[in-house]
Design a protein around this motif. Structure first.
Motif, mmCIF file in Angstrom:
data_model
loop_
_atom_site.group_PDB
_atom_site.id
_atom_site.type_symbol
_atom_site.label_atom_id
_atom_site.label_comp_id
_atom_site.label_asym_id
_atom_site.label_seq_id
_atom_site.Cartn_x
_atom_site.Cartn_y
_atom_site.Cartn_z
ATOM 1 N N GLN A 240 33.797 -12.108 19.986
ATOM 2 C CA GLN A 240 34.355 -13.402 19.614
ATOM 3 C C GLN A 240 33.285 -14.308 19.014
ATOM 4 O O GLN A 240 33.516 -14.988 18.007
ATOM 5 C CB GLN A 240 34.978 -14.068 20.846
ATOM 6 N N ALA A 241 32.106 -14.306 19.617
ATOM 7 C CA ALA A 241 31.014 -15.142 19.117
ATOM 8 C C ALA A 241 30.584 -14.689 17.726
ATOM 9 O O ALA A 241 30.332 -15.523 16.835
ATOM 10 C CB ALA A 241 29.836 -15.098 20.079
ATOM 11 N N ARG A 244 33.009 -16.008 15.177
ATOM 12 C CA ARG A 244 32.874 -17.450 14.955
ATOM 13 C C ARG A 244 31.617 -17.788 14.167
ATOM 14 O O ARG A 244 31.601 -18.713 13.343
ATOM 15 C CB ARG A 244 32.838 -18.183 16.296
ATOM 16 N N GLU A 246 30.274 -16.301 11.814
ATOM 17 C CA GLU A 246 30.420 -16.051 10.380
ATOM 18 C C GLU A 246 30.630 -17.358 9.610
ATOM 19 O O GLU A 246 30.177 -17.491 8.467
ATOM 20 C CB GLU A 246 31.599 -15.110 10.124
ATOM 21 N N ALA A 247 31.325 -18.318 10.243
ATOM 22 C CA ALA A 247 31.571 -19.607 9.580
ATOM 23 C C ALA A 247 30.279 -20.363 9.309
ATOM 24 O O ALA A 247 30.216 -21.221 8.419
ATOM 25 C CB ALA A 247 32.523 -20.458 10.420
ATOM 26 N N ASP A 248 29.235 -20.050 10.071
ATOM 27 C CA ASP A 248 27.928 -20.682 9.874
ATOM 28 C C ASP A 248 26.974 -19.755 9.122
ATOM 29 O O ASP A 248 25.755 -19.965 9.155
ATOM 30 C CB ASP A 248 27.330 -21.065 11.236
ATOM 31 N N THR A 333 32.408 -18.006 25.161
ATOM 32 C CA THR A 333 32.140 -17.767 23.744
ATOM 33 C C THR A 333 31.425 -18.960 23.123
ATOM 34 O O THR A 333 30.489 -18.793 22.318
ATOM 35 C CB THR A 333 33.451 -17.484 22.996
ATOM 36 N N ASP A 334 31.836 -20.167 23.476
ATOM 37 C CA ASP A 334 31.159 -21.368 22.965
ATOM 38 C C ASP A 334 29.687 -21.370 23.358
ATOM 39 O O ASP A 334 28.819 -21.721 22.552
ATOM 40 C CB ASP A 334 31.839 -22.629 23.513
ATOM 41 N N CYS A 337 27.690 -18.866 21.221
ATOM 42 C CA CYS A 337 27.440 -19.376 19.869
ATOM 43 C C CYS A 337 26.335 -20.433 19.881
ATOM 44 O O CYS A 337 25.446 -20.416 19.017
ATOM 45 C CB CYS A 337 28.723 -19.948 19.293
#
Length: 344
Positions: A240-241, A244, A246-248, A333-334, A337
């Motif tokens: 999951q991380a 996510r 990938e957006a950064d 997950t947060d 990240c």
């Protein structure tokens, strides 16, 4: 411990006309770590064991008063003549399982991880591991998968058991892992310890063409910036991380390590020989688990990798709701990240 299906030791309930007993509808003991709306499979261990038992009459199941809470009830209901309820006596259960294995049976003995490791270690070590018997010890509620506090949070079970000779240790990610691992554990000639995810278990790995192989790690996705080396439920969080991040514009790989012992050092070393940030992810104390095993592998292999550990702290953890605890202790997950962004 009101609402617990298995307190550390039972005490008589006290009720009066002035203080009526409340009916509890939820329990932190059996809370799910699945995300809302996530695909799940009910009791995958129980169903996998039941299917295996249909083909192999030597499979037997044992429980220390916890069949319902280790998913052993599925096997019990289908094969009552091959199920043994041992009561609240974990040492006796493992001793009995050793005797059954000596007689040619293949036992799966289930309880909570804290009782299988802290309470019954001597029986596991000397009755089962030393003679190399085919006994499969199934430990539910591994790491931080219950909100009931230190008496039931098996945050140090890997550290306890990794030093036990002859013992194979697996920490599985999801229902796919469990379904494939159960027959492999039964086929393995020596003793095994399974960190069991029970109840409604997420289904994740079917999207990655994954096949469980005892003793082998599996690359689930590639990435040039970060390498997550993960085990157990933390592989789900690492995936999951990675998605996510990938957006950064952070490209993250995930290496799933379902077998903690024997460790697949060859695959791990091959993955470490890059200049990526390495983040080990485990639902276990930072002491004596996957992170230290990977760090030792890197040191002995002279890779020079920069490794940071996403793991539980070396302390007794708080009680509470699982999402809150996973955020607090860095397993969400947060949190993963945020950890990666802070380290890059």
């Amino acid at each position: 411990m009101a609402g617990s299906p298995r307190p550390a030791r039972r005490r008589p309930a006290v009720t009066t006309a002035q203080t009526p007993r409340k009916k509890l509808t939820t329990s932190a003991m059996i809370a799910s770590f699945a995300d809302p709306g996530q695909r799940t499979s009910p009791a995958p261990f129980g169903h996998a064991l039941n299917r295996l038992a249909e083909e192999r009459p030597e499979i037997v199941g044992l429980s220390a008063d916890l069949a319902k809470y280790t998913d052993m009830h599925v096997f019990r209901d289908a094969h009552p003549d091959r199920f043994f309820q041992m009561g609240m006596a974990e040492q006796a259960m493992l001793g009995a399982a050793a005797g059954m294995a000596e007689a040619g049976l293949v036992p799966f003995a289930s309880t909570y991880s804290v009782f299988a490791t802290r309470r019954a270690y001597d029986f596991l070590c000397l009755d089962i591991a030393e003679p190399g018997l085919n006994v499969n010890v199934v430990g539910a509620l591994p790491g931080l998968t219950t909100g009931y506090g230190p008496s039931h949070q098996a945050t140090e079970d890997l550290a306890i058991l990794r030093a036990c000779p002859n013992l194979t240790i697996v920490d599985l990610c999801d229902s796919v892992d469990i379904d494939q691992a159960v027959p492999a554990l039964a086929d393995h000639p020596g003793p095994t310890y399974l960190r069991l995810l029970r109840g409604k278990v997420p289904t994740v790995l079917d999207e990655y063409g994954y096949r469980f192989e005892l003793g082998k790690a599996a690359e689930l996705r590639g990435g040039k910036d970060v390498l997550f080396v993960s085990t157990g439920l933390m592989t789900m969080r690492a995936l999951q991380a990675a998605a996510r991040l990938e957006a950064d514009h952070i490209d993250a790989a995930v290496l799933h390590v379902p077998t903690i012992k024997p460790l697949d050092t060859e695959t791990i070393l091959a993955q470490l020989r890059t200049d990526r940030l390495v983040v080990t992810c485990e639902n276990h104390t930072v002491i004596g688990g996957l992170s230290e095993a990977v760090a030792a592998t890197a040191a002995y292999g002279r890779t020079g990798s920069r490794i940071v550990a996403a793991a539980l702290p070396d302390e007794f953890l708080a009680a509470g709701a699982l999402p809150t605890l996973h955020d607090r202790y860095g397993l969400s997950t947060d949190a993963l990240c945020a950890r990666v962004k802070a380290e890059l």
